[in-house]
Design a protein around this motif. Structure first.
Motif, PDB file in Angstrom:
ATOM      1  N   ALA A 667     -16.632 -64.289  29.129  1.00  0.00           N
ATOM      2  CA  ALA A 667     -15.324 -64.655  28.579  1.00  0.00           C
ATOM      3  C   ALA A 667     -14.873 -63.635  27.538  1.00  0.00           C
ATOM      4  O   ALA A 667     -15.686 -63.007  26.863  1.00  0.00           O
ATOM      5  N   ASN A 668     -13.553 -63.479  27.413  1.00  0.00           N
ATOM      6  CA  ASN A 668     -12.965 -62.682  26.334  1.00  0.00           C
ATOM      7  C   ASN A 668     -12.634 -63.639  25.190  1.00  0.00           C
ATOM      8  O   ASN A 668     -11.655 -64.379  25.247  1.00  0.00           O
ATOM      9  N   LYS A 669     -13.457 -63.620  24.158  1.00  0.00           N
ATOM     10  CA  LYS A 669     -13.283 -64.565  23.054  1.00  0.00           C
ATOM     11  C   LYS A 669     -12.308 -64.071  21.993  1.00  0.00           C
ATOM     12  O   LYS A 669     -12.017 -64.783  21.040  1.00  0.00           O
ATOM     13  N   SER A 670     -11.801 -62.856  22.161  1.00  0.00           N
ATOM     14  CA  SER A 670     -10.867 -62.295  21.175  1.00  0.00           C
ATOM     15  C   SER A 670      -9.410 -62.642  21.481  1.00  0.00           C
ATOM     16  O   SER A 670      -8.586 -62.705  20.568  1.00  0.00           O
ATOM     17  N   LEU A 671      -9.081 -62.823  22.779  1.00  0.00           N
ATOM     18  CA  LEU A 671      -7.683 -62.972  23.174  1.00  0.00           C
ATOM     19  C   LEU A 671      -7.059 -64.226  22.568  1.00  0.00           C
ATOM     20  O   LEU A 671      -7.540 -65.339  22.770  1.00  0.00           O
ATOM     21  N   LYS A 672      -5.966 -64.018  21.816  1.00  0.00           N
ATOM     22  CA  LYS A 672      -5.251 -65.114  21.157  1.00  0.00           C
ATOM     23  C   LYS A 672      -3.890 -65.389  21.803  1.00  0.00           C
ATOM     24  O   LYS A 672      -3.406 -66.508  21.790  1.00  0.00           O
ATOM     25  N   THR A 673      -3.263 -64.340  22.353  1.00  0.00           N
ATOM     26  CA  THR A 673      -1.907 -64.463  22.912  1.00  0.00           C
ATOM     27  C   THR A 673      -1.884 -63.936  24.335  1.00  0.00           C
ATOM     28  O   THR A 673      -2.311 -62.805  24.589  1.00  0.00           O
ATOM     29  N   LEU A 674      -1.362 -64.743  25.263  1.00  0.00           N
ATOM     30  CA  LEU A 674      -1.151 -64.333  26.648  1.00  0.00           C
ATOM     31  C   LEU A 674       0.232 -64.834  27.037  1.00  0.00           C
ATOM     32  O   LEU A 674       0.430 -65.994  27.379  1.00  0.00           O
ATOM     33  N   ASP A 675       1.214 -63.937  26.924  1.00  0.00           N
ATOM     34  CA  ASP A 675       2.604 -64.362  27.051  1.00  0.00           C
ATOM     35  C   ASP A 675       3.415 -63.243  27.713  1.00  0.00           C
ATOM     36  O   ASP A 675       3.600 -62.188  27.108  1.00  0.00           O
ATOM     37  N   ARG A 676       3.821 -63.330  28.983  1.00  0.00           N
ATOM     38  CA  ARG A 676       3.727 -64.530  29.807  1.00  0.00           C
ATOM     39  C   ARG A 676       2.751 -64.311  30.935  1.00  0.00           C
ATOM     40  O   ARG A 676       2.519 -63.178  31.339  1.00  0.00           O
ATOM     41  N   LEU A 677       2.274 -65.394  31.484  1.00  0.00           N
ATOM     42  CA  LEU A 677       1.338 -65.354  32.597  1.00  0.00           C
ATOM     43  C   LEU A 677       2.047 -65.841  33.853  1.00  0.00           C
ATOM     44  O   LEU A 677       2.710 -66.875  33.853  1.00  0.00           O
ATOM     45  N   SER A 678       1.912 -65.084  34.932  1.00  0.00           N
ATOM     46  CA  SER A 678       2.504 -65.483  36.202  1.00  0.00           C
ATOM     47  C   SER A 678       1.846 -66.765  36.709  1.00  0.00           C
ATOM     48  O   SER A 678       0.642 -66.959  36.547  1.00  0.00           O
ATOM     49  N   ILE A 679       2.623 -67.611  37.328  1.00  0.00           N
ATOM     50  CA  ILE A 679       2.090 -68.882  37.836  1.00  0.00           C
ATOM     51  C   ILE A 679       0.974 -68.635  38.848  1.00  0.00           C
ATOM     52  O   ILE A 679       0.015 -69.421  38.926  1.00  0.00           O
ATOM     53  N   GLN A 680       1.034 -67.526  39.577  1.00  0.00           N
ATOM     54  CA  GLN A 680      -0.010 -67.256  40.565  1.00  0.00           C
ATOM     55  C   GLN A 680      -1.338 -66.887  39.906  1.00  0.00           C
ATOM     56  O   GLN A 680      -2.395 -66.955  40.537  1.00  0.00           O
TER      57      GLN A 680
END
Length: 881
Positions: A667-680
């Protein structure tokens, strides 16, 4: 700030020792010796800060340390580059590789001894300082230009003076404190002086006392100033605490107005408070301060009075009065210069007074006035921030006082703001991420609960509380969304951060009418960070070689198409780059040479029309923390496995990222923001690899999410945005069950989801604080809110909906403070049941009936006992009849 840069370098060295198996024993030993000396430097600086030591020796040490730290960083990072190139067969490598141990040894012998001597000298000074009384800050003495009985020209604040006088006249039980807050030079002391001498207060306050507190106050002087109003007795040999008791006794017997001018700290206020007859006396205290914390401690029940900036008209009037003593006689041939100068003062009265004095000195002879005033108009900020022995005050001295009071861990953060253009809207989100990437933010060992971004936001709030940074806009949660710095503050930061000063950031721009860069292109290679305010292509055509530059920040107002050769030039000219802020720079594609920038932490750019895929090779940039891609595409393929980018904290675009992960990867435990993510890509195998995600945006046909259960596993998620791509206007049959939402979700934004209003009851079960419903998030005639729903919601936004009736039971939405309703033309009324807690109601493009119902709420709020005008009704100038 020196100790932040030391801490950052120490962290780099620790990582190098722990991660690099290629280090020789000699290199490791050299690193440890360098680390030991840096630790001693850090300890000495901390001791100097704790003892509030000031002087040339500390300034010299800070500059020397910064030079040492920069060179050591470059040495280590250049070695890393060579090692990376050696591991990558695609890049040619010199046959002779760097001997890190030899380089570090030579560096220590050449640089450290000089700094070591200065550090030892400072340590000796600190030992001498122990137990001896500190000296006054010379800048404070020079800045004490205002006497309470000196008449001054006042423009634009008469209404504020009368407002404050009215507040002072109001009855209060016991002694009450009222604070005047504002940035340096805004006229706080002048306003207090006018009030102090106003004859309207003769009856209410027959006894008036003016106390200059300043930054180097002594308790004894405060009490003696008060006592001198009542007695000529001598008080030598009497302790400070006994003096406070005597002052309190005298004050308890009179109706008094005490002005405490220029209070810098809560401790200073506490010292004043010890002399006040709290609970038994009859008086008022008027405080002037630049620090919000002083006001809130002096009177937590009363909002401080914040002075405003002068308008353009008021600024022009004050400048005329300062130069000629009256309006209307400004020379016609110099009118444009005068208006330009008053505009450049940014509504700051002291700046206008100072530059008015400069212009007054240049009135005669008339034949040279035009040329000299023209020069002042072109370089107004420079004139204001230049010290002149013949002038009693300068803006530089006034601002420097505030700078000296900033905690050391905030100084680089503050000076960094000088790199932004004039009157620039600074995004707080981006600024805090930049501070983190620059190494200005350090996690303290006893602060494990906070993230780097949390600390960065606290730093910004502290600068705002000190009135050095101005708030421009708040977000739905009430947090600062954008901010700005006043021109005088910006010029101060820009000057002090320049390459010839502390070398934190250098602004590069074209001189008007000259066609050459300032500073000269030959000076730029020495710059640690550069901010480009001119045409970036022209700058790159100069082929600058900047081996020491760590940040490339472009603030062009217009989009610029970069060619592949420009990208290659950037990679080759700025090989140690950590930050690339080029949101206005359009990349035609991802150039392979960018992979040489292995130290890159912050990467913001625009993707050209044919650039919609970020190749998996970007995984080589293992230090990346933030990636921001501006694009017009609907989707953007991110080919790299984010699980392998261990430092990545923020991944953002207005398109939708198409991601792929390896099920077997960690897992990537650093990632705080993922904006935007494709529905697929919104699948369990992706989201399970980002367990600490705090912000998630999802884009696409959301109907496929209705039966999933993996969103509830995102325990850290606080903010969720869901944007539906409609293939028809058919209602989505249902909403997720409330138990399927992330358990700690606080902010939810839905767009174009077309849910029926009956499903709002599902959201009502969540502990939401902010809810945004945009573009027909819900459709239908009626929404009914029942008791107990939305117990913690404080902000609600409804944008574009066909709702007709809105019913609210008493007891629902009990904490709603802010409501915004826009483009809801059919809505007949705002429910009166919302009136209880509501503080702000914004309406735009709604029916006249809805506006009428809102005005009834306003009247009801005003009739509540103790109402202090905290309710605001804001209506657009148009409604639907």
């Amino acid at each position: 700030m020196a100790d932040a840069s030391i801490t950052f370098l120490l962290q780099t060295m620790k990582e190098l020792v722990s991660e690099q198996i290629k280090l020789t024993r000699d290199a490791e030993k050299e690193l440890q010796e360098l680390q030991a000396e840096l630790d001693l430097m850090n300890a000495t600086l901390k001791e100097a800060a704790d003892k509030k030591f000031k002087g040339e020796i500390i300034d010299t040490l800070v500059k020397q340390i910064r030079t040492v730290v920069y060179e050591a960083e470059d040495l280590i990072d250049m070695w890393k580059c060579e090692e990376q190139q050696a591991a990558d067969k695609k890049f040619p490598v010199n046959t002779k590789r760097m001997d890190l141990a030899a380089k570090l040894k030579e560096f220590r012998e050449r640089k450290i001894d000089t700094v070591k001597k200065t550090r030892i000298d400072l340590a000796d000074e600190l030992r001498k300082l122990a137990g001896s009384p500190g000296e006054s800050n010379p800048k404070t003495k020079k800045a004490r230009q205002v006497e309470p009985l000196v008449e001054k020209v006042v423009v634009g604040v008469q209404d504020e003076i009368q407002k404050l006088i009215a507040e002072l006249k109001k009855n209060s039980s016991g002694v009450e404190a009222i604070s005047i807050l504002g940035m340096a030079g805004l006229g706080k002391t002048t306003v207090a002086s006018k009030i102090f001498r106003d004859s309207d207060l003769d009856f209410e306050f027959p006894t008036r006392i003016w106390v200059n507190v300043f930054d180097d106050y002594k308790e004894r002087d405060i009490y003696l100033t008060i006592l001198k109003k009542f007695t000529r007795a001598e008080f030598s040999g009497i302790s400070d605490s006994d003096l406070a008791i005597k002052a309190k006794k005298h004050l308890s017997q009179v109706k008094f107005l005490l002005v405490a001018d220029d209070v810098w700290t809560v401790d200073a206020w506490k010292a004043i408070e010890r002399a006040l007859p709290i609970g038994t006396g009859s008086g008022k205290v008027l405080i002037t301060s630049r620090i919000d914390k002083v006001a809130t401690n002096a009177n937590p029940r009363r909002e401080p009075h914040r002075l405003r900036f002068l308008t353009g008209e008021e600024s022009w009037k004050l400048l005329q009065l300062e130069v000629y003593g009256k309006e209307g006689i400004w020379p016609a041939d110099s009118l444009s210069f005068g208006e330009t100068i008053s505009d450049k003062c940014g509504g700051l009265p002291l700046a206008i007074v100072v530059i008015g004095g400069i212009l007054k000195d240049k009135i005669h002879p008339p034949e040279s006035r035009w040329g000299e005033w023209k020069e002042v108009a072109e370089r107004a900020e420079k004139y204001l921030l230049t010290n002149d022995k013949e002038r009693e005050i300068s803006m530089k001295d006034i601002i420097e006082l505030s700078y000296d009071k900033i905690p050391h861990n905030l100084r680089d953060c503050f000076l960094y703001l000088g790199v932004y253009p004039r009157d620039f809207d600074i995004s707080v989100r981006n600024l805090t991420r930049l501070w983190v990437a620059e190494g200005f933010i350090v996690l303290e060992e006893n602060n494990s609960d906070q993230t780097l971004e949390d600390i960065a936001r606290e730093n910004l709030k502290e600068l705002i509380r000190r009135n050095l940074v101005m708030l421009r806009k708040r977000n739905a949660q009430g947090e600062v969304k954008t901010c700005y710095v006043h021109d005088m503050i910006r010029e101060f930061c820009k000057s002090k951060a320049a390459v010839n000063q502390l070398n934190i950031a250098q602004v590069i721009s074209k001189l008007p009418g000259h066609g050459v860069f300032s500073p000269d292109i030959t000076e730029i290679p020495k710059s640690r960070r550069i901010g480009i305010h001119s045409d970036v292509l022209e700058f790159l055509q100069e082929k600058p070689k900047c081996p020491h530059t760590r940040s490339f920040l472009c603030f062009s107002k217009h989009d610029t198409d970069l060619q592949p050769n420009s990208l290659q030039l950037i990679a080759e000219s700025f090989e140690l780059l950590r930050v690339f802020q080029g949101s206005s720079l359009k990349f035609p594609r991802f150039h392979k040479n960018l992979l040489k920038l292995i130290h890159l932490r912050y990467f913001a750019f625009s993707a050209g029309d044919h650039f919609s895929v970020l190749p998996d090779r970007i995984i080589k940039l293992q230090n990346l923390q933030t990636i921001i891609i501006h694009t017009s595409h609907l989707t953007f393929d991110f080919k790299a496995n984010i699980s392998h980018m261990k430092q990545l904290r923020h991944l953002k675009t207005k398109a939708a990222f198409v991601l792929s992960v390896d099920k077997k990867s960690e897992a990537n435990k650093s990632l705080k923001t993922l904006d935007r993510l494709s529905i697929q890509s919104c699948k369990e195998e992706v989201l399970s690899k980002v367990p600490n995600l705090q912000t998630l945006g999802i884009f696409g046909e959301l109907q496929s999410l209705l039966n999933v259960g993996y969103l509830r596993k995102l325990n850290c998620l606080k903010k969720l945005k869901m944007i539906n791509v409609m293939t028809s206007v058919t209602l989505i049959p249902q909403l997720l069950d409330w138990t399927q939402f992330p358990p700690n979700l606080k902010i939810l934004s839905l767009s174009a989801t077309n849910f029926d209003w009956q499903y709002m009851s599902t959201l009502g079960c969540l502990d939401l604080e902010v809810l945004k419903l945009n573009d027909d998030a819900f459709r239908g005639d009626e929404w009914s809110v029942v008791r107990g729903e939305f117990r913690h919601l404080h902000t609600l936004q409804i944008e574009r909906s066909n709702i007709l009736m809105w019913r609210v039971e008493e007891g629902s939405l009990p904490q709603l403070r802010s409501l915004s309703v826009n483009n809801c033309e059919r809505l007949l009324a705002i429910p009166t049941a919302l009136a209880g807690s509501l503080q702000t109601l914004k309406l735009g493009l709604v029916s006249s009936q809805a506006v009428s119902s809102a005005k009834k709420i306003e009247i009801a709020k005003q009739s509540i006992p103790g109402h202090n005008g905290e309710f605001k009704l804001i209506t657009a100038p148009y409604t639907i009849i």
